[in-house]
Scaffold this motif. Structure first.
Motif, PDB file in Angstrom:
ATOM      1  N   SER A   1      19.867  71.888 -62.897  1.00 31.57           N
ATOM      2  CA  SER A   1      19.512  72.278 -61.542  1.00 31.57           C
ATOM      3  C   SER A   1      18.644  71.205 -60.891  1.00 31.57           C
ATOM      4  CB  SER A   1      18.765  73.616 -61.553  1.00 31.57           C
ATOM      5  OG  SER A   1      17.517  73.460 -62.216  1.00 31.57           O
ATOM      6  N   GLN A   2      18.620  71.227 -59.556  1.00 33.19           N
ATOM      7  CA  GLN A   2      17.805  70.254 -58.819  1.00 33.19           C
ATOM      8  C   GLN A   2      16.317  70.402 -59.141  1.00 33.19           C
ATOM      9  OE1 GLN A   2      15.724  71.055 -56.005  1.00 33.19           O
ATOM     10  NE2 GLN A   2      15.112  68.892 -55.723  1.00 33.19           N
ATOM     11  N   PRO A   3      15.760  71.653 -59.179  1.00 32.26           N
ATOM     12  CA  PRO A   3      14.333  71.779 -59.523  1.00 32.26           C
ATOM     13  C   PRO A   3      14.018  71.291 -60.935  1.00 32.26           C
ATOM     14  CG  PRO A   3      15.123  73.760 -58.439  1.00 32.26           C
ATOM     15  CD  PRO A   3      16.331  72.946 -58.753  1.00 32.26           C
ATOM     16  N   ALA A   4      14.911  71.592 -61.890  1.00 29.89           N
ATOM     17  CA  ALA A   4      14.662  71.168 -63.278  1.00 29.89           C
ATOM     18  C   ALA A   4      14.687  69.651 -63.398  1.00 29.89           C
ATOM     19  CB  ALA A   4      15.709  71.795 -64.202  1.00 29.89           C
ATOM     20  N   LEU A   5      15.624  69.011 -62.671  1.00 35.45           N
ATOM     21  CA  LEU A   5      15.707  67.546 -62.736  1.00 35.45           C
ATOM     22  C   LEU A   5      14.506  66.915 -62.057  1.00 35.45           C
ATOM     23  CD1 LEU A   5      17.148  64.966 -63.461  1.00 35.45           C
ATOM     24  CD2 LEU A   5      18.527  65.207 -61.374  1.00 35.45           C
ATOM     25  N   SER A   6      14.094  67.459 -60.940  1.00 31.79           N
ATOM     26  CA  SER A   6      12.928  66.927 -60.238  1.00 31.79           C
ATOM     27  C   SER A   6      11.684  67.011 -61.115  1.00 31.79           C
ATOM     28  CB  SER A   6      12.717  67.695 -58.930  1.00 31.79           C
ATOM     29  OG  SER A   6      11.629  67.148 -58.209  1.00 31.79           O
ATOM     30  N   LYS A   7      11.550  68.148 -61.816  1.00 31.81           N
ATOM     31  CA  LYS A   7      10.416  68.320 -62.729  1.00 31.81           C
ATOM     32  C   LYS A   7      10.475  67.308 -63.868  1.00 31.81           C
ATOM     33  CE  LYS A   7       8.159  71.800 -65.617  1.00 31.81           C
ATOM     34  NZ  LYS A   7       8.198  73.223 -66.108  1.00 31.81           N
ATOM     35  N   LYS A   8      11.677  67.042 -64.392  1.00 32.63           N
ATOM     36  CA  LYS A   8      11.824  66.098 -65.488  1.00 32.63           C
ATOM     37  C   LYS A   8      11.458  64.674 -65.050  1.00 32.63           C
ATOM     38  CE  LYS A   8      12.874  66.551 -69.036  1.00 32.63           C
ATOM     39  NZ  LYS A   8      12.023  66.628 -70.270  1.00 32.63           N
ATOM     40  N   ILE A   9      11.855  64.309 -63.827  1.00 33.97           N
ATOM     41  CA  ILE A   9      11.523  62.975 -63.318  1.00 33.97           C
ATOM     42  C   ILE A   9      10.003  62.825 -63.199  1.00 33.97           C
ATOM     43  CG2 ILE A   9      11.630  61.489 -61.280  1.00 33.97           C
ATOM     44  CD1 ILE A   9      14.134  61.387 -62.917  1.00 33.97           C
ATOM     45  N   THR A  10       9.354  63.878 -62.703  1.00 34.97           N
ATOM     46  CA  THR A  10       7.889  63.840 -62.580  1.00 34.97           C
ATOM     47  C   THR A  10       7.233  63.683 -63.941  1.00 34.97           C
ATOM     48  OG1 THR A  10       7.952  65.229 -60.589  1.00 34.97           O
ATOM     49  CG2 THR A  10       5.873  65.118 -61.790  1.00 34.97           C
ATOM     50  N   GLN A  11       7.744  64.380 -64.957  1.00 31.35           N
ATOM     51  CA  GLN A  11       7.200  64.263 -66.314  1.00 31.35           C
ATOM     52  C   GLN A  11       7.353  62.835 -66.861  1.00 31.35           C
ATOM     53  OE1 GLN A  11       9.423  67.267 -68.414  1.00 31.35           O
ATOM     54  NE2 GLN A  11       7.969  68.923 -67.898  1.00 31.35           N
TER      55      GLN A  11
END
Length: 309
Positions: free
Chosen positions: A36-46
């Motif tokens: 999902s877009q939110p999960a990927l965005s969170k992963k990039i931030t991590q």
């Protein structure tokens, strides 16, 4: 410099960032990565937190773009991932196509059935899945083939052993026998019970056209007080017994050479001479099956039939 946990950056993290950089969109990259877009965005931030710098500039009113550091790192990671995928593809092809093999080089003049065939038979019984090949070539070519790794083991007559005195190669005698002299059965000398080198001074020598071999025969005769009279130079060792044409011609051979088994000739072992078989290999051979083959050679050649001098 801030500590970076490199162990936390694995192939998944690398592929995530490379995919985002390729699509320049979190939404499109998320679809390609089946997340999902939110999960990927969170992963990039991590990942950015882990690295300590920003890889992508993103916001509601701006298109996603990579920072200079992100552009460099994603390009490097893309190359690494491509190499990694290629290495797996290559390994799969190697596993699918490769057959373990050992190539043995010998000479056309060798009596194969006497000393190579028993080794080949015993090795194949123990290692049925190893492809074992026996090729004929000259001794010099056999040495070159060891050096360029198109042959793994050389089994030949030892008269050119000096060729193998290099840092890359090593050799040893594995079977022993006297040097023999052959002649037509109608040669008067053939009527004797035994022959010594000195008895050959009245004979004419048929020798292979090899300067090293010729010099060795000259030295042997000189040690017994005479110079050999040479009637003919054959081009090859193979078939030298067929070059004998008169009742006062002789040639040299030994029991490991095909010329020893011409039924038209008589043979006498010469006292105080030595011939046999030498084995040569690369000094730092990594193929375990080559070591297994050389061990088989030593085992077979330790039997009495191979050790009589």
């Amino acid at each position: 410099m801030k500590y970076v946990d490199f162990k936390g950056i694995g192939l998944f993290q690398m592929e995530t960032c490379v995919t985002v950089a390729r699509y320049r969109s979190i939404t499109k990259a998320a679809s390609a990565l089946h997340t999902s877009q939110p999960a990927l965005s969170k992963k990039i931030t991590q990942i950015e937190d882990q690295l300590g710098f920003t890889l992508f500039v993103r916001g509601k009113n701006t298109n996603l773009r990579t920072t200079p550091a992100g552009q460099y790192l994603c390009a490097e990671w893309d190359r690494i991932l491509d190499d990694f995928r290629t290495s797996f593809d290559n390994a799969a092809e190697i596993q699918k196509c490769k057959i373990e093999h050992v190539v043995v080089a010998t000479t056309p003049s060798a009596q194969m059935s006497l000393f190579i065939s028993p080794v080949v038979s015993e090795f194949r019984q123990i290692y049925p899945n190893v492809e074992l090949r026996v090729d004929n070539c000259s001794i010099k070519n056999a040495k070159d083939r060891l050096l360029n790794a198109t042959a793994d083991v050389v089994l030949v007559n030892p008269f050119l052993s000096d060729l193998f005195e290099t840092e890359e190669l090593c050799w040893q005698m594995v079977a022993f026998c006297p040097l023999s002299v052959g002649m037509l059965k109608t040669n008067p000398l053939a009527q004797q019970e035994a022959i010594a080198v000195a008895d050959l001074k009245t004979q004419y020598f048929v020798l292979p056209q090899n300067t090293t071999y010729i010099q060795q025969i000259n030295d042997l005769c000189a040690a017994h007080g005479f110079t050999p009279s040479i009637s003919y130079y054959s081009k090859f060792f193979h078939g030298i017994s067929m070059c004998i044409g008169t009742n006062n011609e002789i040639f040299f051979t030994d029991r490991f050479l095909q010329s020893y088994y011409n039924n038209n000739c008589s043979y006498f072992d010469l006292p105080d001479t030595q011939s046999g078989i030498m084995m040569a290999v690369r000094r730092h051979e990594a193929n375990l099956y080559v070591k297994a083959f050389t061990d088989t050679v030593l085992k077979v050649f330790s039997r009495p039939v191979f050790t009589t001098v």
